[in-house]
Design an enzyme around this catalytic site. Structure first.
Site, short mmCIF file in Angstrom:
data_model
loop_
_atom_site.label_atom_id
_atom_site.label_comp_id
_atom_site.label_asym_id
_atom_site.label_seq_id
_atom_site.Cartn_x
_atom_site.Cartn_y
_atom_site.Cartn_z
N ASP A 23 81.68 101.49 20.68
CA ASP A 23 81.36 100.17 20.12
C ASP A 23 80.49 100.37 18.89
OD1 ASP A 23 82.81 98.82 22.09
OD2 ASP A 23 81.10 98.80 23.46
N LYS A 45 87.03 104.77 24.25
CA LYS A 45 87.52 103.39 24.21
C LYS A 45 87.25 102.78 22.84
CE LYS A 45 85.30 99.81 26.28
NZ LYS A 45 85.31 98.72 25.31
N ASP A 72 90.97 98.75 23.91
CA ASP A 72 90.40 97.62 24.66
C ASP A 72 90.39 96.38 23.77
OD1 ASP A 72 88.88 95.99 26.36
OD2 ASP A 72 86.99 96.98 25.87
N LYS A 74 91.97 93.52 24.85
CA LYS A 74 92.06 92.39 25.80
C LYS A 74 93.02 91.32 25.30
CE LYS A 74 87.27 93.08 27.36
NZ LYS A 74 86.71 93.92 26.30
N PHE A 75 94.29 91.69 25.13
CA PHE A 75 95.28 90.74 24.63
C PHE A 75 95.37 89.52 25.56
CE2 PHE A 75 97.36 94.83 23.02
CZ PHE A 75 96.83 94.69 21.74
N HIS A 76 95.42 88.34 24.97
CA HIS A 76 95.50 87.09 25.74
C HIS A 76 96.16 86.06 24.84
CE1 HIS A 76 93.16 83.86 28.29
NE2 HIS A 76 94.46 83.62 28.19
N ASP A 77 97.48 85.89 24.99
CA ASP A 77 98.19 84.96 24.12
C ASP A 77 99.46 84.51 24.83
OD1 ASP A 77 99.19 83.64 21.71
OD2 ASP A 77 97.81 84.94 20.60
N ILE A 78 100.34 83.83 24.13
CA ILE A 78 101.61 83.43 24.74
C ILE A 78 102.42 84.70 25.03
CG2 ILE A 78 101.65 81.13 23.69
CD1 ILE A 78 103.64 82.30 21.61
N ASN A 80 105.32 86.06 24.29
CA ASN A 80 105.96 86.84 23.23
C ASN A 80 104.93 87.57 22.36
OD1 ASN A 80 108.37 87.64 21.66
ND2 ASN A 80 107.31 86.49 20.05
N THR A 81 103.87 86.86 21.97
CA THR A 81 102.84 87.48 21.11
C THR A 81 102.13 88.61 21.85
OG1 THR A 81 102.57 85.32 20.09
CG2 THR A 81 100.85 86.93 19.66
N THR A 136 82.29 91.81 32.83
CA THR A 136 81.12 92.21 33.61
C THR A 136 79.85 91.49 33.13
OG1 THR A 136 81.23 94.18 32.23
CG2 THR A 136 81.79 94.44 34.53
N GLN A 206 74.85 92.85 30.16
CA GLN A 206 75.68 92.98 31.35
C GLN A 206 74.98 92.30 32.53
OE1 GLN A 206 78.62 93.93 31.18
NE2 GLN A 206 78.93 95.76 29.92
N GLY A 226 79.06 102.65 27.53
CA GLY A 226 78.79 102.50 26.11
C GLY A 226 77.37 102.84 25.77
N ARG A 227 76.57 101.81 25.59
CA ARG A 227 75.20 101.99 25.08
C ARG A 227 74.31 102.97 25.82
NH1 ARG A 227 74.82 95.61 24.79
NH2 ARG A 227 76.15 96.02 26.59
O1 C5P Z 1 77.45 99.31 26.28
P1 C5P Z 1 78.11 98.99 27.61
O2 C5P Z 1 78.10 100.18 28.56
O3 C5P Z 1 77.63 97.71 28.23
O4 C5P Z 1 79.65 98.79 27.20
C1 C5P Z 1 80.61 98.31 28.10
C2 C5P Z 1 81.93 98.24 27.38
O5 C5P Z 1 82.92 97.77 28.30
C3 C5P Z 1 81.98 97.27 26.19
O6 C5P Z 1 82.80 97.89 25.22
C4 C5P Z 1 82.64 96.02 26.73
O7 C5P Z 1 83.42 95.38 25.76
C5 C5P Z 1 83.56 96.60 27.80
N1 C5P Z 1 83.94 95.70 28.90
C6 C5P Z 1 83.02 95.08 29.74
N2 C5P Z 1 83.46 94.28 30.77
C7 C5P Z 1 84.78 94.10 30.97
C8 C5P Z 1 85.71 94.72 30.10
C9 C5P Z 1 85.25 95.55 29.08
O8 C5P Z 1 81.82 95.27 29.59
N3 C5P Z 1 85.20 93.39 32.00
#
Ligand code: C5P
Length: 244
Positions: A23, A45, A72, A74-78, A80-81, A136, A206, A226-227
């Site tokens: 990220d 990711k 990541d 997170k596709f969310h559309d109709i 076909n798209t 989350t 989170q 991530g962080r």
């Molecule tokens: O920095 P951190 O560990 O909180 O990063 C969590 C990663 O997981 C972020 O990239 C966030 O977009 C992703 N994510 C999430 N919850 C979900 C799906 C993805 O936190 N349900």
């Protein structure tokens, strides 16, 4: 000294089960992390921030370097798209991609069919297709706002069933729900859990968090971090501490 020392349990776990979330605002910053952690973790990711800044070129760069990429977006559309976006992602050679389960069974199934077709006609490896159950960062208050009165776990299990009925490979969910998903959906269902924090670490935005080990013990297949790693000065030390 032998060229390859036997892996300790914690190194093996990170190399087989940990996905690092890149990220980052730019490819330069993300490259720094990949250079540092390549070979030490299972996959990287690429999410909305980095993809919006750098586009598919950076995905291809990492795929060409041999990295496994979880796209990541997170596709969310109709239907076909959603399906056409998934086809484009499959052509990038990503290892895994995801959709919001709330897109519904029809969109998810259409996407799966389209990906299977393009992968077979263009001899591509079929990426894992995963549905996001509930972010989350969302809790029951958020569900209430959406008009859903049940618990987070009930909602997540409902979404996991939508995902499975569309023939997708698994879900993204909080580690707190991993055990329930594992027992409801069986051993082959992939469970990816973000929201991983070290013991006593900062939670940030989170809500439903868990440690790396507890997430795996609860039934997660892969944990996304991530962080807690990327924002640390010594990322390798942070990785070691997180997986200890
Ligand atoms: O920095 P951190 O560990 O909180 O990063 C969590 C990663 O997981 C972020 O990239 C966030 O977009 C992703 N994510 C999430 N919850 C979900 C799906 C993805 O936190 N349900």
């Amino acid at each position: 000294m032998p060229a390859t020392l036997p892996l300790t349990g914690q190194q093996t776990l990170a190399r087989e089960r940990l996905i690092v979330a890149l990220d980052m605002p730019s490819a330069d910053k993300a490259r720094e992390i990949v250079d540092e952690l390549s070979g030490e973790v299972f996959a990287f990711k690429i999410g909305l921030q980095l993809f919006t800044a750098e586009g598919p070129a950076f995905v291809s760069e990492l795929v060409d370097r041999g990295e496994k990429i979880f796209l990541d977006l997170k596709f969310h559309d109709i239907p076909n798209t959603t399906a056409m976006a998934a086809v484009s992602a499959a052509r990038l050679g990503v290892w895994m991609m995801n959709f919001h389960a709330a897109a519904g069974r029809e969109a998810l199934e259409t996407a799966r069919f389209a990906v299977e077709e393009v992968c077979s006609s263009e001899t591509l490896e079929r990426p894992l297709l995963i549905g996001v159950t509930l972010l989350t960062s969302s809790g029951e208050k958020h569900l209430k706002e959406l008009g859903s009165d049940g618990t987070a776990e009930e909602f997540v299990l409902r979404m996991a069933n939508v995902v499975a009925s569309a023939g997708l490979d698994g879900v993204v969910a909080s580690a707190r729900e991993a055990a329930a998903i594992r027992s409801a959906m069986g051993d082959d269902f992939v469970v990816v859990t973000p929201g991983i924090r070290p013991e006593g670490g900062t939670i940030g935005d989170q809500k439903r968090v868990m440690t790396f080990r507890d997430a795996l013990d609860s039934g997660a297949t892969y944990a996304v971090v991530g962080r807690p790693i990327t924002a640390e000065k010594d990322r390798r030390a942070a990785l070691a501490a997180l997986t200890a």
